[in-house]
Scaffold this motif. Structure first.
Motif, short mmCIF file in Angstrom:
data_model
loop_
_atom_site.label_atom_id
_atom_site.label_comp_id
_atom_site.label_asym_id
_atom_site.label_seq_id
_atom_site.Cartn_x
_atom_site.Cartn_y
_atom_site.Cartn_z
N SER A 330 0.84 -1.21 0.00
CA SER A 330 0.00 0.00 0.00
C SER A 330 0.87 1.25 0.00
O SER A 330 0.68 2.18 -0.79
N LEU A 333 2.87 1.62 -3.45
CA LEU A 333 2.04 2.03 -4.59
C LEU A 333 1.51 3.45 -4.38
O LEU A 333 1.45 4.25 -5.30
N ASN A 334 1.16 3.76 -3.13
CA ASN A 334 0.62 5.09 -2.82
C ASN A 334 1.64 6.18 -3.05
O ASN A 334 1.33 7.25 -3.58
N ASP A 337 1.80 6.70 -6.73
CA ASP A 337 0.55 7.26 -7.25
C ASP A 337 0.40 8.72 -6.85
O ASP A 337 -0.12 9.54 -7.63
N SER A 338 0.87 9.08 -5.65
CA SER A 338 0.63 10.43 -5.14
C SER A 338 1.36 11.49 -5.97
O SER A 338 0.98 12.65 -5.96
N LEU A 342 2.99 6.26 -10.97
CA LEU A 342 2.77 4.82 -10.89
C LEU A 342 2.48 4.28 -12.28
O LEU A 342 1.47 4.65 -12.89
N ASN A 364 -7.22 -0.36 -5.49
CA ASN A 364 -6.98 0.97 -4.90
C ASN A 364 -6.29 1.92 -5.87
O ASN A 364 -6.33 3.13 -5.69
N PHE A 365 -5.59 1.37 -6.84
CA PHE A 365 -4.73 2.23 -7.66
C PHE A 365 -5.08 2.20 -9.15
O PHE A 365 -4.32 2.68 -9.97
N ASP A 367 -6.84 3.90 -12.00
CA ASP A 367 -7.17 5.32 -12.08
C ASP A 367 -7.90 5.71 -13.36
O ASP A 367 -8.01 6.88 -13.69
#
Ligand code: ZN
Length: 467
Positions: A330, A333-334, A337-338, A342, A364-365, A367
């Protein structure tokens, strides 16, 4: 009673049969991760006998032979190829219900048109018959792959690899596309400082530069990433116990790198920070180039130190680990992504207890930029069998979109493993077929057939950027 391994193997009803034979069977294969040797492909070699192509390097078979009480002399030891094969033939009848039983006979059927069961009784005739065939041009490595309708292969390559065999393949006239994959595990292995320093020294020599700092190390390694890209590479791969996602600062990593170069022992937290920094950096490069990054997580390797000393790595002494996956995955990947860095990502877990964790984490990722951007990868290694594949497909169906799965890959070191795709396709068609015949899915063969073809081929074709 159904007959063993007939044309409707694993297909339990008419709808499953239709889906497989009319839709799945003839789809080309995109094998986007495997460990085939590019040198053997470039040389288009013929193997000298059935042991050489089938038993050498196959740690699945070796484990079964050891479990059957066969002496190591007949497995990785000095016995002759025929003597080794004899012991394998002796073992096969004891592999009932192990995937080896299916794979063995599928491979004999598909490549050699041999429909006998392998046992001590048939060992000699099968060995001689197959060995004779292996001498023919239609049994060269390239012919074997072509015969299986393979369109694309991605090998697994260290960043220091010169890729000359890939260049030779590309320069030849074999229609199968073979690409390298960037696998930098050794570049971040701070557990073994001697090996890591040798690796860095070798990198210096290859790139004709000196590496005096972490910054230099990254700049020079990135040249290898660029070189791979110039040679058609669009995927990376990492074999990790778990994702490394410890917090770190640039200053900390520079200091750790200096300790590495001086061969000063690292604290466990320093090893973790170093790995976290590197795996993050690789992910940034992959994003920059629009590559697909793959993470194979959860293997506990080299469990038997006596065997490791005697036979080395990848010889059948690895197992499923119980590493904690969710938090680090988590966080990793976060972080990417932030900052919108990613890239397309495939995560393969080795512990089936993690199936639902990975299936939900992927969600969760996503998009909306690419269908199936974050993939819960196909069942892998110990899970690459009927139960493991079915569980992966069911977890993905329940918690994500099975219809967007990029399908199966062999992950194999053997040139005779392509029937694994067939195995996967049969199971996939059977799942859909059973749901349709149970009234759990509409009886729309055309639409379901399209989904099956997407999973077997088109999703991978669209997801990857193979030129
Ligand atoms: Zn692999």
């Amino acid at each position: 009673m159904k007959s063993f391994l007939d044309q409707n193997f694993l297909l339990k009803n008419k709808t499953a049969e239709r889906l497989y034979h009319d839709y799945a069977k003839d789809m080309p294969i995109i094998d986007y991760h495997c460990h085939l040797d590019p040198e053997q492909m470039a040389g288009n070699v013929n193997f000298k006998n059935l042991t050489e192509i089938w038993l050498k390097g196959d740690h699945y078979k070796w484990r079964a032979m050891r479990a059957n009480g066969i002496n190591e002399e007949f497995i990785t030891g000095g016995k002759s190829d025929w003597e080794k094969f004899e012991q394998w033939a002796l073992t096969v009848p004891y592999t009932l219900r192990n995937p080896l039983y299916h794979w063995t006979h599928l491979e004999l059927q598909r490549y050699f048109d041999t429909h006998e069961l392998l046992s001590p009784k048939t060992a000699e005739s099968i060995y001689n018959n197959c060995t004779q065939k292996l001498q023919k041009p239609e049994y060269s490595v390239q012919s074997l792959i072509t015969k299986m309708n393979v369109e694309v292969i991605c090998t697994t390559d260290d960043p220091l690899d010169g890729l000359e065999h890939h260049q030779r393949i590309k320069g030849g006239n074999w229609p199968v596309k073979v690409f390298p994959a960037f696998r930098p595990d050794k570049a971040m292995n701070a557990d073994d400082l001697k090996a890591l320093n040798e690796y860095i020294d070798k990198l210096e020599a290859i790139e004709n530069t000196s590496i005096a700092s972490y910054e230099d190390y990254l700049i020079t390694l990135k040249k290898r990433h660029d070189y791979f890209a110039e040679n058609g590479c669009t995927v990376s791969d990492h074999g990790l116990e778990q994702l490394y996602a410890e917090n770190f600062t640039g200053q900390e990593i520079s200091a750790i790198f200096n300790k590495i170069r001086l061969q000063k022992e690292l604290e466990p937290i320093e090893v973790l920070k170093f790995r976290s920094a590197m795996v993050y950096e690789f992910a940034l490069w992959d994003h920059e180039k629009g590559w697909v990054q793959q993470y194979h997580i959860g293997a506990l390797r080299n469990n038997n130190s006596r065997a490791y000393r005697e036979t080395g790595p990848d010889t059948g002494y690895d197992s499923i680990g119980d590493f904690s996956q969710a938090m680090a995955l988590s966080k990793f990947l976060n972080k990417l992504d932030s900052t919108n860095q990613l890239t397309k990502t495939i995560i393969y877990n080795l512990n089936p207890a993690d199936n639902e964790i990975i299936a939900t984490m992927a969600g969760n990722f996503n998009d909306g930029s690419v269908a199936g951007k974050i993939q819960f990868g196909s069942a892998w290694w110990f899970l690459d069998q009927k139960n493991g594949m079915t569980r992966q497909l069911n977890a993905l169906s329940s918690m994500g979109l099975l219809s967007k799965l990029v399908g199966m890959l062999t992950d194999s070191r053997s040139f005779l493993s392509y029937p694994r795709h067939e195995y996967f396709r049969r199971l996939l068609c059977n799942l859909f077929g059973e749901d349709i015949e149970n009234g759990e899915l509409p009886n729309d063969i055309e639409w379901t057939g399209k989904i099956v073809q997407d999973i077997c081929y088109y999703n991978a074709k669209n997801y990857f950027d193979f030129k």
